[in-house]
Design a protein around this motif. Structure first.
Motif, mmCIF file in Angstrom:
data_model
loop_
_atom_site.group_PDB
_atom_site.id
_atom_site.type_symbol
_atom_site.label_atom_id
_atom_site.label_comp_id
_atom_site.label_asym_id
_atom_site.label_seq_id
_atom_site.Cartn_x
_atom_site.Cartn_y
_atom_site.Cartn_z
ATOM 1 N N SER A 1 31.603 25.834 -20.668
ATOM 2 C CA SER A 1 31.962 26.959 -21.543
ATOM 3 C C SER A 1 33.011 26.545 -22.567
ATOM 4 C CB SER A 1 32.482 28.139 -20.704
ATOM 5 O OG SER A 1 33.646 27.776 -19.970
ATOM 6 N N SER A 2 33.924 25.673 -22.186
ATOM 7 C CA SER A 2 34.957 25.218 -23.118
ATOM 8 C C SER A 2 34.349 24.352 -24.221
ATOM 9 C CB SER A 2 36.032 24.440 -22.360
ATOM 10 O OG SER A 2 36.675 25.249 -21.399
ATOM 11 N N ILE A 3 33.354 23.549 -23.863
ATOM 12 C CA ILE A 3 32.665 22.741 -24.874
ATOM 13 C C ILE A 3 31.918 23.652 -25.841
ATOM 14 C CG2 ILE A 3 30.808 21.046 -25.203
ATOM 15 C CD1 ILE A 3 31.721 19.808 -22.496
ATOM 16 N N GLN A 4 31.343 24.731 -25.322
ATOM 17 C CA GLN A 4 30.682 25.699 -26.200
ATOM 18 C C GLN A 4 31.692 26.336 -27.153
ATOM 19 O OE1 GLN A 4 27.324 26.482 -26.477
ATOM 20 N NE2 GLN A 4 28.037 27.664 -28.249
ATOM 21 N N GLU A 5 32.874 26.675 -26.643
ATOM 22 C CA GLU A 5 33.912 27.254 -27.505
ATOM 23 C C GLU A 5 34.356 26.259 -28.572
ATOM 24 O OE1 GLU A 5 37.082 29.680 -25.793
ATOM 25 O OE2 GLU A 5 36.059 29.586 -23.857
ATOM 26 N N ALA A 6 34.441 25.000 -28.189
ATOM 27 C CA ALA A 6 34.800 23.981 -29.178
ATOM 28 C C ALA A 6 33.736 23.905 -30.265
ATOM 29 C CB ALA A 6 34.968 22.625 -28.492
ATOM 30 N N ARG A 7 32.482 23.940 -29.879
ATOM 31 C CA ARG A 7 31.399 23.899 -30.862
ATOM 32 C C ARG A 7 31.492 25.090 -31.815
ATOM 33 N NH1 ARG A 7 26.005 22.213 -31.520
ATOM 34 N NH2 ARG A 7 26.789 20.233 -30.730
ATOM 35 N N ALA B 1 19.516 7.771 -26.871
ATOM 36 C CA ALA B 1 19.795 9.197 -26.692
ATOM 37 C C ALA B 1 19.650 9.533 -25.220
ATOM 38 C CB ALA B 1 18.855 10.045 -27.532
ATOM 39 N N THR B 2 20.431 10.503 -24.768
ATOM 40 C CA THR B 2 20.448 10.898 -23.364
ATOM 41 C C THR B 2 20.263 12.404 -23.263
ATOM 42 O OG1 THR B 2 22.013 9.105 -22.898
ATOM 43 C CG2 THR B 2 21.793 10.831 -21.220
ATOM 44 N N ASP B 3 19.505 12.851 -22.266
ATOM 45 C CA ASP B 3 19.355 14.276 -21.988
ATOM 46 C C ASP B 3 20.340 14.684 -20.903
ATOM 47 O OD1 ASP B 3 17.260 14.331 -23.784
ATOM 48 O OD2 ASP B 3 15.696 14.303 -22.244
ATOM 49 N N SER B 4 21.134 15.719 -21.178
ATOM 50 C CA SER B 4 21.985 16.307 -20.146
ATOM 51 C C SER B 4 21.241 17.510 -19.572
ATOM 52 C CB SER B 4 23.324 16.736 -20.746
ATOM 53 O OG SER B 4 23.197 17.978 -21.411
ATOM 54 N N PRO B 5 21.764 18.158 -18.537
ATOM 55 C CA PRO B 5 21.104 19.358 -18.010
ATOM 56 C C PRO B 5 21.008 20.494 -19.039
ATOM 57 C CG PRO B 5 22.629 18.479 -16.387
ATOM 58 C CD PRO B 5 22.873 17.720 -17.655
ATOM 59 N N THR B 6 21.804 20.427 -20.106
ATOM 60 C CA THR B 6 21.826 21.520 -21.073
ATOM 61 C C THR B 6 21.455 21.106 -22.492
ATOM 62 O OG1 THR B 6 24.172 21.158 -21.556
ATOM 63 C CG2 THR B 6 23.648 22.698 -19.783
ATOM 64 N N THR B 7 21.523 19.811 -22.789
ATOM 65 C CA THR B 7 21.374 19.356 -24.170
ATOM 66 C C THR B 7 20.435 18.152 -24.226
ATOM 67 O OG1 THR B 7 23.667 20.039 -24.566
ATOM 68 C CG2 THR B 7 22.624 18.677 -26.253
ATOM 69 N N LYS B 8 19.455 18.226 -25.094
ATOM 70 C CA LYS B 8 18.491 17.150 -25.243
ATOM 71 C C LYS B 8 18.919 16.185 -26.350
ATOM 72 C CE LYS B 8 15.697 18.970 -22.188
ATOM 73 N NZ LYS B 8 15.524 18.360 -20.855
ATOM 74 N N ARG B 9 18.563 14.919 -26.148
ATOM 75 C CA ARG B 9 18.705 13.891 -27.180
ATOM 76 C C ARG B 9 20.135 13.766 -27.697
ATOM 77 N NH1 ARG B 9 15.153 10.261 -27.160
ATOM 78 N NH2 ARG B 9 15.522 9.838 -29.368
ATOM 79 N N VAL B 10 21.086 13.636 -26.787
ATOM 80 C CA VAL B 10 22.478 13.427 -27.185
ATOM 81 C C VAL B 10 22.636 11.985 -27.663
ATOM 82 C CG1 VAL B 10 24.878 13.406 -26.430
ATOM 83 C CG2 VAL B 10 23.294 15.117 -25.491
ATOM 84 N N PRO B 11 23.118 11.751 -28.876
ATOM 85 C CA PRO B 11 23.322 10.364 -29.340
ATOM 86 C C PRO B 11 24.248 9.618 -28.379
ATOM 87 C CG PRO B 11 23.571 11.921 -31.150
ATOM 88 C CD PRO B 11 23.507 12.742 -29.896
ATOM 89 N N SER B 12 23.809 8.444 -27.932
ATOM 90 C CA SER B 12 24.503 7.791 -26.823
ATOM 91 C C SER B 12 24.663 6.288 -27.029
ATOM 92 C CB SER B 12 23.734 8.015 -25.511
ATOM 93 O OG SER B 12 23.540 9.392 -25.248
ATOM 94 N N LEU C 1 28.809 12.383 -18.326
ATOM 95 C CA LEU C 1 27.955 13.222 -19.167
ATOM 96 C C LEU C 1 28.247 14.687 -18.899
ATOM 97 C CD1 LEU C 1 25.706 13.326 -21.256
ATOM 98 C CD2 LEU C 1 24.049 13.198 -19.382
ATOM 99 N N ALA C 2 29.070 15.282 -19.730
ATOM 100 C CA ALA C 2 29.422 16.687 -19.564
ATOM 101 C C ALA C 2 28.284 17.589 -20.004
ATOM 102 C CB ALA C 2 30.676 17.007 -20.378
ATOM 103 N N GLU C 3 28.194 18.762 -19.403
ATOM 104 C CA GLU C 3 27.219 19.753 -19.815
ATOM 105 C C GLU C 3 27.742 20.523 -21.025
ATOM 106 O OE1 GLU C 3 25.813 22.186 -16.633
ATOM 107 O OE2 GLU C 3 25.399 20.481 -15.323
ATOM 108 N N GLY C 4 26.829 21.200 -21.699
ATOM 109 C CA GLY C 4 27.212 21.930 -22.899
ATOM 110 C C GLY C 4 26.812 21.163 -24.151
ATOM 111 N N PRO C 5 27.067 21.738 -25.343
ATOM 112 C CA PRO C 5 26.599 21.148 -26.604
ATOM 113 C C PRO C 5 27.470 19.996 -27.094
ATOM 114 C CG PRO C 5 27.777 23.188 -27.058
ATOM 115 C CD PRO C 5 27.708 23.070 -25.557
#
Length: 358
Positions: free
Chosen positions: A108-114, A304-315, A126-130
């Motif tokens: 939720s904090s990462i979402q607030e940062a976004r 790129a890496t998929d997290s439980p919440t975000t696809k194709r995270v540049p990695s 690998l944190a969850e969120g955007p």
């Protein structure tokens, strides 16, 4: 360093040279000044304060001399880290490098940062969120290296004696990644006598669980210990000593902590996994500077890496390397992690001589 690690480092260096040139151009105009937030999870694992933080600070000054760093340590408290993130947003940081104390709780904090326009780079875990980027090591390979080294050290005894698994903190996705990699090697080739999850990657918790395994299985029936990192390995070693065991079974580790390297020299720990922190820190800072300028990180991220919440995270996923007593010098010493004098204190000088550390 492995061929793969050298290839990654070379590609990363090329990207960083481009960024350094851009940084110099912006510095000439006086328009390149912003704050990067760095949030690390704890002080229980020595590497965070001793390696990662100073390396990130140093690299940020090299890539962006007018940038500043705001730092916070969560002390293994996810709620504290959430507060630290909110404080950094309020203080106007432009981008964050986050090693999450709890990868789910920080979502939720990462979402607030976004929503506040502050991109977050997941560092090491690998944190969850955007999240906008991810830098770490191949966790499955870490586990495989540990499992392979343990089987080699146990030899024929691997078919008869028990392996005790002291896994990492269950709140960290890396812990499951390491365990999966280790089991891919150990299954069918070793008997798992006991398996524990070590909360907080704590030496004390590892000691308690290892002591329980010794009581349940008997010290003579334990042929090896798969310890997820060096802090956990320290707890395992101390538990055997407390139980009066003189001939310790092989114990794995990870992070190449100085005390662990010294235990390897003296024979109390069999191996550790070296993860070139300088390359990890450099990649994270490169991403942070690019994102802080509103630039794309595609030239830095190799995959790129998929997290439980975000696809194709540049990695950027770097290659770890096993370290035993026979290759301390061409890995850790050669890469400048430690000097021989730092490793070889007077009380273990004779062991260093036997290990070929001049």
């Amino acid at each position: 360093m492995s061929t793969r690690a050298r290839q990654v480092s070379a590609a990363l260096a090329a990207g960083l040279m481009t960024m350094s040139a851009a940084c110099g151009a912006r510095d000439d105009t006086g328009g390149d000044s912003f704050t990067v937030g760095l949030l690390l999870p704890s002080r229980a694992v020595p590497r965070w304060e001793h390696s990662d933080r100073p390396l990130i600070e140093k690299r940020l000054k090299e890539l962006c001399p007018d940038c500043s760093l705001e730092y916070a340590n969560a002390e293994n408290d996810a709620a504290r880290q959430q507060q630290q993130m909110m404080s950094m947003i309020a203080n106007g940081v432009r981008v964050m490098i986050l090693d999450a104390a709890d990868t789910k709780a920080l979502r939720s904090s990462i979402q607030e940062a976004r929503e506040a326009g502050v991109p977050v780079i997941a560092y090491d875990r690998l944190a969850e969120g955007p999240i906008s980027g991810y830098v770490s090591f191949d966790g499955a390979e870490v586990g495989r290296l540990q499992g392979e080294a343990l089987l080699k050290a146990m030899g024929p005894e691997a078919e008869k004696d028990y392996v005790v698994m002291l896994n990492g903190d269950p709140t960290s996705p890396n812990a499951a990644w390491y365990r999966s990699g280790a089991l891919s090697v150990l299954k069918g080739r070793a008997k798992i006598g006991k398996s524990y999850e070590i909360r907080g990657w704590s030496t004390d918790n590892a000691h308690a669980n290892m002591s329980a395994a010794i009581s349940a299985l008997g010290p003579d029936r334990i042929g090896g210990v798969l310890a997820a990192n060096d802090a956990i390995a320290a707890g395992a070693v101390s538990a055997f000593k407390s139980a009066g065991v003189r001939e310790l079974p092989p114990v794995t580790g990870q992070d190449a902590d100085l005390e662990a390297v010294q235990r390897i020299v003296t024979g109390e720990q069999y191996m550790t996994v070296y993860k070139p922190f300088r390359s990890e820190a450099a990649a994270a800072v490169a991403m942070a500077v690019a994102l802080g300028r509103g630039e794309d990180v595609g030239d830095i991220a190799e995959t790129a890496t998929d997290s439980p919440t975000t696809k194709r995270v540049p990695s950027v996923l770097l290659t770890p390397e096993a370290v035993t007593v026979g290759n301390i010098e061409p890995t850790l010493v050669k890469d400048g992690v430690f000097t021989v004098d730092q490793i070889c204190t007077p009380d273990i000088r004779s062991a260093c001589d036997r290990a070929g550390l001049p």
